[in-house]
Design a protein around this motif. Sequence first.
Motif, short mmCIF file in Angstrom:
data_model
loop_
_atom_site.label_atom_id
_atom_site.label_comp_id
_atom_site.label_asym_id
_atom_site.label_seq_id
_atom_site.Cartn_x
_atom_site.Cartn_y
_atom_site.Cartn_z
N GLN A 39 0.82 -1.18 0.08
CA GLN A 39 -0.12 0.08 -0.13
C GLN A 39 0.97 1.27 -0.05
O GLN A 39 0.62 2.17 -0.80
N LEU A 40 1.93 1.25 0.62
CA LEU A 40 2.90 2.30 0.85
C LEU A 40 3.54 2.59 -0.45
O LEU A 40 3.69 3.74 -0.93
N ILE A 41 3.96 1.50 -1.21
CA ILE A 41 4.62 1.59 -2.57
C ILE A 41 3.46 2.28 -3.42
O ILE A 41 3.81 3.01 -4.25
N LEU A 42 2.23 1.95 -3.62
CA LEU A 42 1.26 2.34 -4.58
C LEU A 42 0.99 3.75 -4.20
O LEU A 42 0.74 4.64 -5.07
N VAL A 43 0.98 4.20 -2.95
CA VAL A 43 0.85 5.87 -2.53
C VAL A 43 1.98 6.47 -3.10
O VAL A 43 1.76 7.73 -3.66
N ALA A 44 3.13 6.05 -2.96
CA ALA A 44 4.51 6.74 -3.35
C ALA A 44 4.42 6.63 -4.89
O ALA A 44 4.73 7.91 -5.56
N MET A 45 3.92 5.62 -5.74
CA MET A 45 4.11 5.77 -7.08
C MET A 45 2.89 6.84 -7.61
O MET A 45 3.03 7.46 -8.63
N VAL A 46 1.75 6.90 -6.92
CA VAL A 46 0.63 7.75 -7.39
C VAL A 46 1.16 9.26 -7.14
O VAL A 46 0.73 10.23 -8.13
N ILE A 47 1.77 9.79 -5.87
CA ILE A 47 2.43 10.90 -5.55
C ILE A 47 3.35 11.14 -6.73
O ILE A 47 3.49 12.38 -7.25
N ALA A 48 4.33 10.31 -7.13
CA ALA A 48 5.28 10.51 -8.09
C ALA A 48 4.93 10.99 -9.25
O ALA A 48 5.19 11.52 -10.07
N LEU A 52 1.91 12.26 -10.02
CA LEU A 52 1.22 13.51 -9.94
C LEU A 52 2.19 14.45 -9.90
O LEU A 52 2.12 15.72 -10.60
N LEU A 53 3.51 14.40 -9.25
CA LEU A 53 4.33 15.45 -9.15
C LEU A 53 5.13 15.60 -10.58
O LEU A 53 5.37 16.60 -11.26
N GLY A 54 5.11 14.28 -11.50
CA GLY A 54 5.63 14.40 -12.76
C GLY A 54 4.90 15.11 -13.69
O GLY A 54 5.09 15.99 -14.28
N ALA A 55 3.36 15.07 -13.42
CA ALA A 55 2.49 15.74 -14.29
C ALA A 55 2.57 17.21 -14.00
O ALA A 55 2.46 18.21 -15.10
N LEU A 63 5.07 18.98 -12.69
CA LEU A 63 6.42 19.28 -13.45
C LEU A 63 6.46 19.66 -14.67
O LEU A 63 6.82 20.70 -15.32
N ALA A 64 5.76 18.78 -15.62
CA ALA A 64 5.75 18.70 -16.85
C ALA A 64 4.84 19.97 -17.31
O ALA A 64 5.15 20.67 -18.39
N ALA A 65 3.74 20.17 -16.77
CA ALA A 65 2.80 21.14 -17.10
C ALA A 65 3.71 22.59 -16.82
O ALA A 65 3.37 23.64 -17.61
N ALA A 66 4.50 22.46 -15.69
CA ALA A 66 4.88 23.94 -15.28
C ALA A 66 5.97 24.14 -16.32
O ALA A 66 6.32 25.14 -16.79
N LEU A 67 6.77 23.04 -16.88
CA LEU A 67 7.81 23.34 -17.79
C LEU A 67 7.17 23.88 -19.15
O LEU A 67 7.81 24.92 -19.90
N GLU A 68 6.16 23.32 -19.45
CA GLU A 68 5.34 23.64 -20.92
C GLU A 68 4.91 24.99 -20.73
O GLU A 68 5.21 25.85 -21.72
N GLN A 69 4.49 25.44 -19.45
CA GLN A 69 3.82 26.98 -19.57
C GLN A 69 5.17 27.70 -19.47
O GLN A 69 5.04 28.74 -19.94
N SER A 70 6.16 27.42 -18.74
CA SER A 70 7.14 28.45 -18.70
C SER A 70 7.92 28.50 -20.09
O SER A 70 8.31 29.64 -20.40
#
Length: 189
Positions: A30-39, A41-44, A46-53
């Motif tokens: 369960q902890l591994i799954l939560v960490a993967m979901v958070i990672a 979301l953070l990746g998405a 960061l990708a959106a912020a890079l595209e906007q900048s």
Amino acid sequence: MRRLGFRSSSRHHRGGSGPRRTSVLGIPVQLILVAMVIAALLGALLAAALEQSTASRTHSGSSAVDAPTGAGKNSSGLPVITETTLGTEVQRLVDAGMIQPPTSFDATECLREQGIQDSILIMEEVAWGTDETHGWLLVHGPMDRETLRANGGTVSATVVLPNCGSADGGDVDPQQSRLWSGSVMIGSL
């Protein structure tokens, strides 16, 4: 014949009363799954912020220096500027070392009408804002153009209507001739 069997003790067998916990390398799944979901979301994010900048950087540096109908200019060849692109345009003018072009109005008188005692460093005929109102960008300050180009600094910028400072402005309030006024930070050459 004797039957081989296993005896269950209460210590080893819970009788299915609790959830069975699985782990990978000692870490609960369960902890591994939560960490993967958070990672993810953070990746998405960061990708959106890079595209906007990247998109805003391309947009702000889009005015062409010499092309009369290049990006950032209207069909008349006037640079189209807004509050967000004003700093870029002033920096471009300072870097290019533009001299004061002839005008159809008295720019010095226009600044005096606005209550500004600075000398004009650079000026340019522009199209202001999304409605592309015809006007003049007056860059002014207490320093001379060469000092500004060499050292950079803060200058004032005022965008005015073409009737500012002219006799045919009539009884128009000088404040109505001003489209925008503020400060711009300029980098050295």
